[in-house]
Structures are given as structure tokens and as C-alpha cells.
Write a protein that holds these residues in place. Structure first.
Motif, PDB file in Angstrom:
ATOM      1  N   MET A 199       0.854  -1.174   0.000  1.00  0.00           N
ATOM      2  CA  MET A 199       0.000   0.000   0.000  1.00  0.00           C
ATOM      3  C   MET A 199       0.900   1.237   0.000  1.00  0.00           C
ATOM      4  O   MET A 199       1.755   1.392   0.858  1.00  0.00           O
ATOM      5  N   ILE A 226       1.194   5.188   0.535  1.00  0.00           N
ATOM      6  CA  ILE A 226       0.531   6.315   1.191  1.00  0.00           C
ATOM      7  C   ILE A 226       1.351   7.568   0.933  1.00  0.00           C
ATOM      8  O   ILE A 226       2.548   7.590   1.191  1.00  0.00           O
ATOM      9  N   VAL A 271      -3.923   7.247  -1.035  1.00  0.00           N
ATOM     10  CA  VAL A 271      -3.587   5.843  -0.864  1.00  0.00           C
ATOM     11  C   VAL A 271      -3.724   5.152  -2.216  1.00  0.00           C
ATOM     12  O   VAL A 271      -4.815   5.169  -2.813  1.00  0.00           O
ATOM     13  N   TYR A 288     -11.672   3.829   3.850  1.00  0.00           N
ATOM     14  CA  TYR A 288     -10.279   3.857   4.304  1.00  0.00           C
ATOM     15  C   TYR A 288     -10.145   3.880   5.824  1.00  0.00           C
ATOM     16  O   TYR A 288      -9.057   4.120   6.337  1.00  0.00           O
ATOM     17  N   ILE A 341      -7.113   2.244   7.649  1.00  0.00           N
ATOM     18  CA  ILE A 341      -5.726   2.719   7.638  1.00  0.00           C
ATOM     19  C   ILE A 341      -5.491   3.853   8.638  1.00  0.00           C
ATOM     20  O   ILE A 341      -4.400   4.408   8.683  1.00  0.00           O
ATOM     21  N   THR A 362      -2.331   3.522  10.860  1.00  0.00           N
ATOM     22  CA  THR A 362      -1.086   3.743  10.116  1.00  0.00           C
ATOM     23  C   THR A 362      -0.852   5.230   9.912  1.00  0.00           C
ATOM     24  O   THR A 362       0.257   5.731  10.126  1.00  0.00           O
TER      25      THR A 362
END
Length: 156
Positions: A1, A3, A64, A91, A94, A97
Motif C-alpha cells: 500500500m 501512502i 492511498v 479507508y 488505515i 497507520t
């Protein structure tokens, strides 16, 4: 992923408008009373960019895998660095994170003593916030809306 943290001005306005009008997002944002249209979006982006110009920090757009996921980060609020995360429900997974990336910037790069989070009293599910180390700090009003401020102190 993948970001990326970008400036809100780099995001297509229709994507921001869609996010800010999503009913699950609006439910968490009591200051967002009217329909969020293009004029509101222009004002919103300008106000967030002004934070960067005036204070040297402000919220980012989160991208993302090349898709706009939401916005947030640190923004000045009453002399404090307030942490905000406004994510599209697709989302929400996430958030932790993104949170960690923001906290690392706040405490390691910026050397802040603490950060705050403002929750309306209607957000009663705060156990995750408390597990992260935030402590209830104070009540305050923004406009006519009451918020509970939580604080996380820099452990370093």
C-alpha cells in the motif's frame, strides 16, 4: 500500500466535496452544518493552506494507491497542535497507520511537547484513543459546539 501526504490544493475538488458530504463522515463533524459545495470547498482549502503559511504546518491530503482517502494531520487550535483524521469510510482501516506517521512527525520531526484531539461529546467510543495514551484534558467550545479535548504527551 502506497501512502502519500499531499497538499489539499493538489486534490480534485469533487473528491473533497464527496468526502465532506458523506453521511458517515458528517456524523462525526458537528461543525459541518451546511451542504459542502464548491464554494465551501474553496474556503476550506484556502483556510487550511493559510495554516501552513501562518504556522508552518497544517493538514495534509492522504492519497492511498493514487486515490484520495481523506485529510488530516496537525493543525493549530488555540495554541495547541490538534490532530485530526477525516477519512472516507472505505479507508477507515488505515487510520492507525496514518496516525503513527502523524505522531512521528509531531514528536520526532517537530519536537512538540503534546498533541490534542477534539471529540464532540456524541463520540462516546474513545477506548481506542485512550489505549493510544491520550488522557481527557478539558472541555472547550468552538462556536456553539462543545468538544472534549484529549491530550497525548511526548514520551521522549
Amino acid at each position: 500500500m502506497e501512502i502519500e501526504f499531499k497538499q489539499l490544493s493538489e486534490i480534485d475538488k469533487p473528491d473533497i466535496i464527496t468526502l465532506m458530504n458523506h453521511p458517515l463522515v458528517r456524523r462525526q463533524m458537528p461543525l459541518l452544518k451546511d451542504h459542502f459545495d464548491e464554494n465551501a470547498c474553496d474556503t476550506f482549502i484556502a483556510s487550511k493552506m493559510k495554516l501552513w503559511n501562518d504556522h508552518g504546518y497544517g493538514p495534509w491530503a492522504f492519497v492511498v494507491n493514487n486515490e484520495f482517502a481523506g485529510w488530516g494531520g496537525l493543525q493549530p487550535e488555540g495554541g495547541e497542535a490538534d490532530l485530526a483524521l477525516v477519512l472516507h469510510p472505505d479507508y477507515w482501516g488505515i487510520g492507525k497507520t496514518l496516525y503513527q506517521k502523524i505522531i512521528d512527525r509531531a514528536f520526532i520531526e517537530m519536537g512538540l511537547d503534546s498533541v490534542t484531539v477534539l471529540f464532540p461529546p456524541t463520540r462516546t467510543r474513545v477506548s481506542g484513543l485512550l489505549r493510544l495514551g491520550f488522557k481527557e484534558d478539558d472541555d472547550l467550545y468552538i462556536g456553539d459546539q462543545r468538544f472534549i479535548r484529549y491530550r497525548l504527551r511526548n514520551p521522549m
